[in-house]
Design a protein around this motif. Structure first.
Motif, short mmCIF file in Angstrom:
data_model
loop_
_atom_site.label_atom_id
_atom_site.label_comp_id
_atom_site.label_asym_id
_atom_site.label_seq_id
_atom_site.Cartn_x
_atom_site.Cartn_y
_atom_site.Cartn_z
N SER A 1 1.09 -1.31 0.03
CA SER A 1 0.21 -0.08 -0.07
C SER A 1 0.95 1.26 0.00
CB SER A 1 -0.97 -0.09 1.20
OG SER A 1 -1.83 1.07 1.09
N VAL A 2 1.06 1.90 -1.30
CA VAL A 2 2.04 2.98 -1.57
C VAL A 2 1.61 4.13 -0.52
CG1 VAL A 2 3.01 4.67 -2.90
CG2 VAL A 2 2.66 1.86 -3.82
N HIS A 3 0.36 4.41 -0.57
CA HIS A 3 -0.07 5.58 0.29
C HIS A 3 0.05 5.52 1.78
CE1 HIS A 3 -3.77 3.32 -0.51
NE2 HIS A 3 -3.92 3.40 0.70
N ARG A 4 0.34 4.30 2.23
CA ARG A 4 0.59 4.29 3.70
C ARG A 4 1.94 4.50 3.85
NH1 ARG A 4 -3.73 2.43 6.77
NH2 ARG A 4 -5.61 1.50 5.61
N LEU A 5 2.99 4.38 3.01
CA LEU A 5 4.22 4.62 3.56
C LEU A 5 4.68 5.80 3.86
CD1 LEU A 5 5.75 2.46 0.37
CD2 LEU A 5 5.19 1.63 2.85
N LYS A 6 5.57 5.98 4.55
CA LYS A 6 5.83 7.41 5.10
C LYS A 6 7.08 8.06 4.57
CE LYS A 6 2.74 6.08 8.31
NZ LYS A 6 1.39 6.77 8.19
N HIS A 7 7.82 7.51 3.90
CA HIS A 7 9.00 8.30 3.53
C HIS A 7 9.35 8.41 2.07
CE1 HIS A 7 10.56 7.97 7.54
NE2 HIS A 7 10.09 6.58 7.66
N ARG A 8 10.40 8.27 1.37
CA ARG A 8 10.32 8.52 -0.07
C ARG A 8 9.52 7.63 -1.04
NH1 ARG A 8 16.74 6.95 -0.69
NH2 ARG A 8 16.77 7.30 1.72
N PHE A 9 9.16 6.34 -0.43
CA PHE A 9 8.52 5.49 -1.45
C PHE A 9 7.12 5.58 -1.28
CE2 PHE A 9 11.93 1.95 -0.89
CZ PHE A 9 12.56 2.56 -2.03
N SER A 10 6.63 6.81 -0.28
CA SER A 10 5.43 7.13 -0.91
C SER A 10 4.78 7.79 -1.96
CB SER A 10 4.87 8.08 0.64
OG SER A 10 5.84 9.25 0.43
N ARG B 1 -10.16 7.08 -0.01
CA ARG B 1 -9.43 7.10 -1.22
C ARG B 1 -10.26 5.73 -2.09
NH1 ARG B 1 -4.17 8.52 -0.74
NH2 ARG B 1 -3.56 9.18 1.61
N ARG B 2 -9.66 5.91 -3.24
CA ARG B 2 -10.20 5.10 -4.22
C ARG B 2 -10.23 3.63 -3.92
NH1 ARG B 2 -10.97 1.49 -8.67
NH2 ARG B 2 -11.30 2.45 -10.93
N ARG C 1 -3.60 4.40 -3.93
CA ARG C 1 -5.10 4.67 -4.09
C ARG C 1 -5.13 6.14 -3.72
NH1 ARG C 1 -8.22 0.35 -4.49
NH2 ARG C 1 -7.21 -1.69 -4.15
N LEU C 2 -5.30 7.05 -4.76
CA LEU C 2 -5.32 8.37 -4.54
C LEU C 2 -7.02 8.92 -3.77
CD1 LEU C 2 -4.13 9.79 -7.64
CD2 LEU C 2 -2.75 9.09 -5.70
N VAL C 3 -6.84 10.06 -3.47
CA VAL C 3 -7.82 10.51 -2.61
C VAL C 3 -9.24 10.87 -3.57
CG1 VAL C 3 -8.87 12.53 -1.14
CG2 VAL C 3 -6.41 11.64 -0.78
N LEU C 4 -10.20 10.41 -3.19
CA LEU C 4 -11.44 10.83 -4.03
C LEU C 4 -11.66 12.31 -4.40
CD1 LEU C 4 -13.77 8.25 -2.48
CD2 LEU C 4 -12.59 8.04 -4.92
N PRO C 5 -12.06 12.80 -5.28
CA PRO C 5 -12.29 14.23 -5.57
C PRO C 5 -13.11 15.05 -4.49
CG PRO C 5 -12.63 13.28 -7.61
CD PRO C 5 -12.40 12.01 -6.47
N GLN C 6 -14.06 14.49 -4.12
CA GLN C 6 -15.12 15.12 -3.11
C GLN C 6 -14.28 15.18 -1.75
OE1 GLN C 6 -15.29 12.06 -4.46
NE2 GLN C 6 -16.80 10.71 -3.09
N PHE C 7 -13.22 14.48 -1.45
CA PHE C 7 -12.43 14.70 -0.15
C PHE C 7 -10.96 15.62 -0.41
CE2 PHE C 7 -14.80 10.57 0.22
CZ PHE C 7 -15.98 11.25 0.92
N GLU C 8 -10.84 15.82 -1.46
CA GLU C 8 -9.65 16.36 -2.00
C GLU C 8 -9.10 17.75 -1.04
OE1 GLU C 8 -10.53 19.01 -5.86
OE2 GLU C 8 -9.29 17.15 -6.05
N ASP C 9 -9.98 18.17 -0.42
CA ASP C 9 -9.59 19.67 0.27
C ASP C 9 -9.50 19.05 1.93
OD1 ASP C 9 -9.78 21.16 -1.57
OD2 ASP C 9 -11.85 21.49 -1.51
#
Length: 308
Positions: free
Chosen positions: A195-204, A286-287, A267-275
């Motif tokens: 799960s890439v979006h859960r990584l904290k450092h450069r691999f995020s 997220r998606r 998994r990127l953030v859904l448009p309705q939550f991007e703010d």
């Protein structure tokens, strides 16, 4: 029971979380033991910046013969809280599948890995053997109800059925490579995804992962581009290519065939939550789900690198 007649809901039995995590740990150990290149990637990701990993999904392949299809693996997980999330169909590959969402459990703020991190989604595919040629169907001749041992087979990395001869395997692979993969690898995990979006450092940053893997000489799946992007742009995936490992067939012939591989999913953030402020973004923002275009390309990670 047909795989798609599975119940869509299940209950998470009290006290089963620890047992479920132990099962995943042993499936993972077998997968890493059998796939040395994949193990190197798995270790490297954690060695850089002392990264703490989480898993997006674990994927398995099965053969759709009575007692051996998706339900042979899914029944245990559904008894332990997993629920059907949706379907994935690949008619040209004689393959259909289901993905399963994990039970809702409380995760510590610093939870990671399989010990106390988020439980992975599951993806399970089944080769529609009855859609293959009569010759291939005859070669994939499994004993009735043997799939009851599917989970144990995945944990041990052992086949439930007898190994085919090289000639039998070769003829199946010429018609359907995924069917041949499932026939020789059995219930061993096909691949896992970080799960890439859960990584904290450069691999995020998934592009950083691509550069790092390429700089370290790992072969990546090029189908659909190295970075696979869903049509909505919200699901990003990268996968390695299966290592070709020697297998001794039942007639004593030794040939190299595809083993398992590894994947990275963002998994990127859904448009309705991007703010939303970054520290308030949760998995539900997220998606979700999977993308057929991405998945179809990722399936090519286990292709045969030479003519069988």
């Amino acid at each position: 029971m047909d795989s798609f007649d599975l119940p869509h809901t299940s209950s998470f039995k009290e006290g089963s979380e620890l047992f479920l995590r132990d099962v995943f740990e042993n499936i993972l150990k077998t997968y890493l033991k059998k796939n040395p290149t994949t193990k190197r990637i798995w270790e490297l990701v954690q060695s850089v910046d002392n990264e703490k990993i989480c898993y997006d999904h674990f994927t398995f392949m099965t053969l759709k013969i009575e007692g051996y299809g998706i339900d042979s693996m899914s029944s245990f997980f559904m008894d332990n809280g997993y629920k059907i999330g949706g379907g994935l169909d690949f008619p040209k590959k004689n393959l259909r599948g289901l993905w399963f969402s994990p039970p809702e459990i409380k995760i510590p703020e610093d939870g990671h890995g399989l010990s106390n991190g988020p439980l992975p989604r599951l993806v399970m595919g089944e080769i529609l053997v009855d859609e293959l040629s009569p010759a291939s169907q005859g070669r994939i001749n499994l004993k009735p109800a043997g799939g009851k041992q599917a989970l144990l087979s995945s944990i041990l990395g052992s086949l439930i059925w007898e190994k085919p001869t090289w000639s039998e395997f070769k003829h199946i692979a010429e018609e359907n490579e995924l069917a041949a993969w499932a026939f020789i690898n059995g219930y061993t995990m096909n691949h896992l995804a970080f799960s890439v979006h859960r990584l904290k450092h450069r691999f995020s940053d998934i592009n950083c992962i691509i550069r790092y893997l390429e700089e370290n000489g790992f072969d990546l799946n090029q189908d659909g581009g190295v970075l696979k992007v869903s049509t909505d742009g919200l699901l990003l995936q990268v996968s390695s290519l299966s290592e070709q490992l020697p297998v001794e067939f039942s007639d004593g012939i030794i040939k190299s065939v595809p083993a398992s591989y590894i994947e990275f999913t963002e998994r990127l953030v859904l448009p309705q939550f991007e703010d939303l402020p970054h520290d308030q973004i949760k998995e539900i923002h997220r998606r979700e789900d999977f993308a057929l275009n991405n998945a179809g390309n990722i399936l090519e990670s286990s292709r045969f690198m030479s003519d069988v």
